[in-house]
Design an enzyme around this catalytic site. Structure first.
Site, mmCIF file in Angstrom:
data_model
loop_
_atom_site.group_PDB
_atom_site.id
_atom_site.type_symbol
_atom_site.label_atom_id
_atom_site.label_comp_id
_atom_site.label_asym_id
_atom_site.label_seq_id
_atom_site.Cartn_x
_atom_site.Cartn_y
_atom_site.Cartn_z
ATOM 1 C CE LYS A 22 -0.076 7.765 -10.541
ATOM 2 N NZ LYS A 22 0.262 7.635 -9.119
ATOM 3 C CG ASN A 23 4.243 7.014 -9.723
ATOM 4 O OD1 ASN A 23 3.175 7.557 -9.424
ATOM 5 N ND2 ASN A 23 4.376 5.702 -9.822
ATOM 6 C CB CYS A 116 -4.945 2.873 -0.892
ATOM 7 S SG CYS A 116 -3.667 1.993 -1.741
ATOM 8 N NE ARG A 121 0.408 2.411 -1.577
ATOM 9 C CZ ARG A 121 0.266 2.981 -2.758
ATOM 10 N NH1 ARG A 121 -0.911 3.104 -3.293
ATOM 11 N NH2 ARG A 121 1.288 3.468 -3.395
ATOM 12 C CG ASP A 305 2.784 1.392 -10.534
ATOM 13 O OD1 ASP A 305 2.174 0.806 -9.624
ATOM 14 O OD2 ASP A 305 3.311 2.513 -10.373
ATOM 15 N NE ARG A 397 -5.195 7.903 -7.730
ATOM 16 C CZ ARG A 397 -4.524 6.780 -7.466
ATOM 17 N NH1 ARG A 397 -5.146 5.625 -7.441
ATOM 18 N NH2 ARG A 397 -3.237 6.799 -7.209
HETATM 19 C C1 UD1 Z 1 5.211 4.273 -5.343
HETATM 20 C C2 UD1 Z 1 4.381 4.644 -6.550
HETATM 21 C C3 UD1 Z 1 3.425 3.511 -6.920
HETATM 22 C C4 UD1 Z 1 4.217 2.210 -7.110
HETATM 23 C C5 UD1 Z 1 5.088 1.931 -5.902
HETATM 24 C C6 UD1 Z 1 6.000 0.727 -6.074
HETATM 25 C C7 UD1 Z 1 4.200 7.045 -6.390
HETATM 26 C C8 UD1 Z 1 3.336 8.225 -6.174
HETATM 27 N N1 UD1 Z 1 3.626 5.834 -6.271
HETATM 28 O O1 UD1 Z 1 4.308 4.093 -4.250
HETATM 29 O O2 UD1 Z 1 2.754 3.855 -8.144
HETATM 30 O O3 UD1 Z 1 3.317 1.149 -7.291
HETATM 31 O O4 UD1 Z 1 5.933 3.072 -5.615
HETATM 32 O O5 UD1 Z 1 6.781 0.865 -7.205
HETATM 33 O O6 UD1 Z 1 5.365 7.168 -6.695
HETATM 34 N N2 UD1 Z 1 5.844 -0.179 2.630
HETATM 35 C C9 UD1 Z 1 5.848 -0.458 3.983
HETATM 36 N N3 UD1 Z 1 6.190 0.551 4.848
HETATM 37 C C10 UD1 Z 1 6.529 1.812 4.412
HETATM 38 C C11 UD1 Z 1 6.522 2.074 3.027
HETATM 39 C C12 UD1 Z 1 6.170 1.051 2.156
HETATM 40 O O7 UD1 Z 1 5.566 -1.580 4.402
HETATM 41 O O8 UD1 Z 1 6.822 2.677 5.249
HETATM 42 C C13 UD1 Z 1 5.434 -1.240 1.672
HETATM 43 C C14 UD1 Z 1 4.128 -0.865 0.950
HETATM 44 O O9 UD1 Z 1 2.999 -1.197 1.717
HETATM 45 C C15 UD1 Z 1 4.238 -1.670 -0.311
HETATM 46 C C16 UD1 Z 1 5.747 -1.659 -0.596
HETATM 47 O O10 UD1 Z 1 6.378 -1.346 0.635
HETATM 48 O O11 UD1 Z 1 3.797 -2.964 -0.082
HETATM 49 C C17 UD1 Z 1 6.157 -0.651 -1.660
HETATM 50 O O12 UD1 Z 1 5.801 0.642 -1.269
HETATM 51 P P1 UD1 Z 1 6.545 1.955 -1.768
HETATM 52 O O13 UD1 Z 1 7.749 1.591 -2.570
HETATM 53 O O14 UD1 Z 1 6.732 2.847 -0.597
HETATM 54 O O15 UD1 Z 1 5.458 2.569 -2.741
HETATM 55 P P2 UD1 Z 1 4.844 4.009 -2.758
HETATM 56 O O16 UD1 Z 1 5.915 5.029 -2.578
HETATM 57 O O17 UD1 Z 1 3.667 4.049 -1.845
#
Ligand code: UD1
Length: 422
Positions: A22-23, A116, A121, A305, A397
């Site tokens: 999925k990711n 979410c 996030r 995850d 999902r």
């Molecule tokens: C992706 C995965 C999700 C997984 C996560 C961490 C997908 C579709 N989803 O989510 O399943 O759990 O990686 O391995 O690939 N953060 C900030 N600011 C930002 C971006 C992130 O503070 O601009 C924080 C987030 O709130 C979170 C952490 O960084 O606490 C990790 O987020 P991130 O690595 O960006 O995860 P996703 O890409 O949202």
């Protein structure tokens, strides 16, 4: 609303074939926008998040044709630069449409994704990195209006190796003049898969999976075919299901290297694990051992995850486990539900202390997020008696017909409508 009805205490055994991740597929589907050509994406999983991404792509003018487990996406006819708000709300990860839309069209308007189920996030890392490349972003009334006349390659140091921000920058930077270097990028296998797909279409990216990613601006793209990597989280979930039921399972179409931290913790819990080039076999012990310390970390650390599933395993392990969630702030919502099934867990901030009990007992529980929901299914598979897991739209999902897949390896679980109890 639908629910799973599970009759517990059935050992899971046999062979399980992993589907595409999925990711990995979600950013790759977004990246098809960059190319403006037709792409055939093979091993595309049939998940509700993937359906949502198809809806978004169609809404902005792309043509989608499905063929068994492949999908052909033609992004040449894009005719809209606005991602509808209702679709942004459906799927938080639609935030990584920003990078490809900017690369291809120089503009995009989308709604702020907001928080979410598993945490706030924020997207500050995405925004500051895109601004560095030359994107003007106006934020007002919950909308983000992004425009760029010209993108210029530069050095972007990410404060945290965010998966989504790394993907967004990789995609946007393909249209930048000169070279872009991402320092401290996420190193997840899904990032490497995105690089493989974009390079197959004509992009010039190197270094994904390492400390630095180099992207050279690309002028021309062509059609391409790409097979999505297998889902390491689906794999870990199935191994955990076998482990918690005292079963034995062979995962096919697996890449064990992508799962190494999960496999290491399963070994620590007493499971026998055999790995081959494209398979993993797990034989559960009579009684699982507690894993003293487990901390989620960016890849190659233990994946957030897999935290919920592992915490669930520890509820019936011998001893006490301490589990720390460092990535998301609200990822213990399944704990309250597990306690209804007899689990002994104390949560203090980002740490859960899990004291193993002899067995869980069936109960009516509610799934509140994707992996937490899957972990309640695992608990139900091990529990004495019947468990009902409500609100399974979260599970859909990320797992394709989870109940049918589990039934094939010995589970007794069925999907049914939830009766209104008011
Ligand atoms: C992706 C995965 C999700 C997984 C996560 C961490 C997908 C579709 N989803 O989510 O399943 O759990 O990686 O391995 O690939 N953060 C900030 N600011 C930002 C971006 C992130 O503070 O601009 C924080 C987030 O709130 C979170 C952490 O960084 O606490 C990790 O987020 P991130 O690595 O960006 O995860 P996703 O890409 O949202």
């Amino acid at each position: 609303m639908e629910q799973f009805r599970i009759c517990g205490e059935k050992k899971l055994s046999g062979e399980y074939e992993l589907t595409g991740a999925k990711n990995a597929v979600l950013p790759i589907l977004a990246a098809t926008i960059v190319t403006g050509h037709e792409s055939k994406i093979k091993s595309c999983p049939n998940l509700s998040d993937v359906q949502n991404m198809f809806t978004i792509l169609k809404e902005i003018g792309c043509k989608i044709t499905k063929e068994e487990d492949s999908v052909i996406v033609n992004t040449e006819p894009i005719n809209s630069y606005t991602i509808p708000e209702r679709l942004m709300r459906e799927m938080r990860s639609s935030v990584f449409l920003m990078g490809p839309m900017i690369a291809r069209c120089g503009k995009v308007t989308l709604s702020y994704p907001g928080g979410c189920e598993i945490g706030l996030r924020p997207i500050d890392i995405h925004l500051s990195a895109l601004r560095k490349l030359g994107v003007t972003i106006k934020e007002s009334h919950g909308f983000l209006e992004c425009t760029a006349d010209k993108l210029v390659g530069c050095k972007i140091h990410l404060d945290f190796p965010s998966v989504g921000a790394t993907e967004n920058v990789m995609m946007a930077a393909t249209a930048a003049e000169g070279e872009t270097r991402i320092i401290n990028p996420a190193k997840e296998p899904e990032i490497v898969d995105l690089q493989r797909y974009l390079n197959a279409c004509g992009a010039e990216i190197e270094g994904a999976g390492t400390e630095e990613i180099l992207i050279r601006g690309t002028k021309s793209y062509h059609q391409a075919e790409h097979t999505v990597i297998p889902d390491r989280i689906e794999g870990g979930t199935i191994l955990a299901a076998a482990a918690i039921t005292g079963g034995d399972i062979v995962l096919r179409n697996a890449i064990p290297e992508h799962m190494s931290m999960t496999l290491s913790k399963l070994r620590e819990a007493g499971c026998i694990i055999r790995e081959g080039k494209d398979f993993v076999e797990l034989i559960a012990p009579e009684k699982l051992n507690a894993v003293e310390m487990l901390k989620t970390q960016p890849y190659p650390g233990f994946p957030t995850d897999m935290q919920s599933q592992f915490l669930t395993l520890m509820t019936i392990a011998k001893g006490t486990s301490i589990i720390t969630e460092t990535i998301f702030e609200s990822r213990f919502k399944h704990v309250e539900e597990l306690m209804k099934m007899g689990a002994k867990i104390k949560v203090d901030g980002r740490t859960a202390v899990v004291k193993g009990v002899n067995r869980l007992t069936g109960a009516r529980v509610v799934s509140k997020d994707l992996r937490g929901g899957a972990s309640l299914v695992l608990a139900g598979l091990a529990a004495e008696g019947e468990t009902i897991v409500e609100n399974i739209c979260h599970i859909d999902r990320g797992y394709d017909k989870f109940e049918l897949a589990l039934c094939k390896i010995g589970a007794e679980i069925k999907r049914e409508a939830t009766q209104d109890r008011t």
